[in-house]
Design a protein around this motif. Structure first.
Motif, short mmCIF file in Angstrom:
data_model
loop_
_atom_site.label_atom_id
_atom_site.label_comp_id
_atom_site.label_asym_id
_atom_site.label_seq_id
_atom_site.Cartn_x
_atom_site.Cartn_y
_atom_site.Cartn_z
N ASP A 121 22.27 33.05 19.35
CA ASP A 121 22.75 32.53 20.63
C ASP A 121 21.70 32.78 21.71
O ASP A 121 20.87 33.68 21.62
N ARG A 122 21.78 31.98 22.75
CA ARG A 122 20.82 32.06 23.85
C ARG A 122 21.59 32.26 25.15
O ARG A 122 22.69 31.74 25.32
N TYR A 123 20.99 33.02 26.08
CA TYR A 123 21.68 33.34 27.33
C TYR A 123 20.79 32.96 28.52
O TYR A 123 19.60 33.30 28.55
N LEU A 223 27.37 20.78 32.88
CA LEU A 223 28.30 21.90 32.89
C LEU A 223 29.50 21.58 33.77
O LEU A 223 29.35 21.06 34.87
N ASN A 224 30.68 21.89 33.26
CA ASN A 224 31.91 21.73 34.04
C ASN A 224 32.34 23.13 34.50
O ASN A 224 32.91 23.89 33.73
N GLN A 233 31.03 35.86 34.50
CA GLN A 233 31.75 35.06 33.52
C GLN A 233 30.80 34.01 32.95
O GLN A 233 29.82 33.63 33.59
N GLN A 234 31.10 33.55 31.71
CA GLN A 234 30.15 32.71 31.00
C GLN A 234 30.76 31.38 30.58
O GLN A 234 31.96 31.30 30.32
N LEU A 235 29.90 30.38 30.52
CA LEU A 235 30.26 29.08 29.99
C LEU A 235 29.49 28.89 28.68
O LEU A 235 28.30 29.17 28.60
N ARG A 236 30.17 28.39 27.65
CA ARG A 236 29.54 28.22 26.33
C ARG A 236 29.23 26.75 26.09
O ARG A 236 30.08 25.88 26.26
N VAL A 237 27.98 26.50 25.69
CA VAL A 237 27.56 25.15 25.31
C VAL A 237 27.19 25.20 23.83
O VAL A 237 26.21 25.82 23.44
N LEU A 253 24.55 28.18 23.44
CA LEU A 253 23.99 28.53 24.74
C LEU A 253 25.10 29.11 25.60
O LEU A 253 26.16 28.50 25.75
N TYR A 254 24.87 30.30 26.15
CA TYR A 254 25.83 30.92 27.05
C TYR A 254 25.22 30.97 28.46
O TYR A 254 24.14 31.52 28.66
N VAL A 255 25.92 30.37 29.41
CA VAL A 255 25.46 30.32 30.79
C VAL A 255 26.25 31.34 31.59
O VAL A 255 27.46 31.20 31.79
N GLU A 256 25.57 32.40 32.04
CA GLU A 256 26.23 33.44 32.82
C GLU A 256 26.17 33.07 34.31
O GLU A 256 25.10 32.76 34.83
#
Length: 373
Positions: A121-123, A223-224, A233-237, A253-256
């Protein structure tokens, strides 16, 4: 060489921790120290330390060896701390891969390595405005990633017939070597240099990816951002992380999220806080003021005789809960302002008010009467 820390201490868990607890601790620390997220000095070393600790404690065989022998179980140069004294007598052929495999999970790792493996996974971090976190929005980020080749599906071969078993290792992905000693014949296993442990060789490379199995791309990800999201908090792609190997899929991909502060509003969980100035006259007589909220102005009734620092509540004017349709509240702290400059007319009015109140005890006089030395 610096002494290694205890693996349980590294992850911050007890020795009796369950597999789920160990995994949760690892994910938390990996996100904290991942080089893509944390640019502080030493973060990469801590990330590697966390990875090493999890590699051992997440594997039943390795964990059992570590619980019994500590770091010595994995120190090939220093032995096993006496745990195997006398254990090498009376045998002729010993497979070192079997010995170390029982501790390192070597056999299962070789099988996994020669088959499809999912990428890591990537952050990444994304800064957003305060109001965007409150109301939500759609946005885009640009990333560079390795997309699995759609023609060869990650194999790197022009066609399935162009993938053949490695002639050097026979498809095992490992090379066995023998070494004779006074104790017998030792058999050691190393990664095959011809196929890099995959057990396969490619006759004709895929012309689209030139045998890499992937194509490097710059892409835009939509991203929504949901209303109510907060910092950390994170969004997962899905599928936009690091590339897999041997035809395995990409990681995620995790967007913090990091929310920028607002000049007036402060957030605490689902609640919003704001300080509003009012005059001493309005605080004394009471009034109605149009208070800013994150959803627009709302009329607030200030009761007569309001004291400085009084906090009033606007129900349902806070942040939307991510998991439900409920909203927090907005708390309004009243900052009663005392004028520093008065006009002649204002001064006359205050003087008249003082004269009328002088006939009875002032607030200060009441304080002095109740003061005890």
């Amino acid at each position: 060489m610096a002494e290694k820390r205890d693996y349980y201490e590294v992850l911050g868990v007890d020795k009796s921790a369950s597999a789920d607890e160990i995994k949760r601790a690892y994910r938390k620390l990996a996100k904290k120290y991942h080089p893509d997220v944390n640019k502080e000095p030493g973060a990469e070393d801590k990330f590697k330390e966390v990875q090493e600790a999890y590699d051992v404690l997440s594997d039943d065989n390795k964990k059992a060896a570590y619980d019994r022998y500590g770091h010595a179980a994995f120190d090939q140069s220093g032995g096993f701390g006496g745990g195997f004294n006398g254990g090498f007598s009376g045998f002729e052929d010993v497979d070192l891969g079997d010995i170390f495999g029982s501790f390192f999970g070597g056999g299962s790792q070789r099988q996994r390595r020669s088959g499809p493996m999912r990428g890591e996974d990537r952050y990444v971090q994304l800064d957003i405005d305060f109001m965007d976190a409150i109301k939500g929005k759609k946005t885009e980020i640009k990333i560079n990633y390795d997309e699995q080749c759609s023609h060869c599906h990650g194999t790197g071969a022009k066609s399935p017939n162009d993938v053949q078993t490695c002639s050097r290792c026979g498809g095992t992905g490992t090379i066995r070597t023998q070494q004779r000693s006074a104790f017998g014949t030792f058999v050691n296993q190393t990664t095959c240099p011809d196929c890099n442990g995959t057990g396969k060789q490619i006759k004709v490379k895929c012309p689209h990816c030139k045998g890499n199995g992937y194509i490097n791309k710059n892409i835009t990800v939509e991203l929504n951002i949901p209303a109510g999201i907060n910092t950390h908090q994170q969004l997962r792609v899905q599928g936009k992380g690091h590339r897999g190997s041997n035809g395995g899929p990409n990681g995620d991909l995790y967007v913090e999220i990091y929310v920028k502060p607002h000049s007036h509003f402060e957030r605490d969980g689902k609640n919003i806080y704001i300080t509003v100035p009012i005059s001493a006259v309005d605080a004394t007589l009471g009034c109605e003021v149009d208070v800013p909220t994150v959803y627009g102005d709302v009329t607030l009734k200030v009761p007569e005789g309001t004291q400085p620092g009084k906090t009033l509540c606007l129900k349902g004017k806070g942040v939307k809960d991510l998991r439900s349709e409920s909203y927090g509240d907005q708390y309004v702290k009243l900052d009663v302002k005392i004028p520093t400059k008065l006009s002649r007319e204002e001064r006359d009015l205050y003087q008249k008010l003082r004269f009328k109140t002088s006939k009875k005890d002032s607030i200060f006089d009441q304080f002095k009467k109740g003061f005890k030395r």
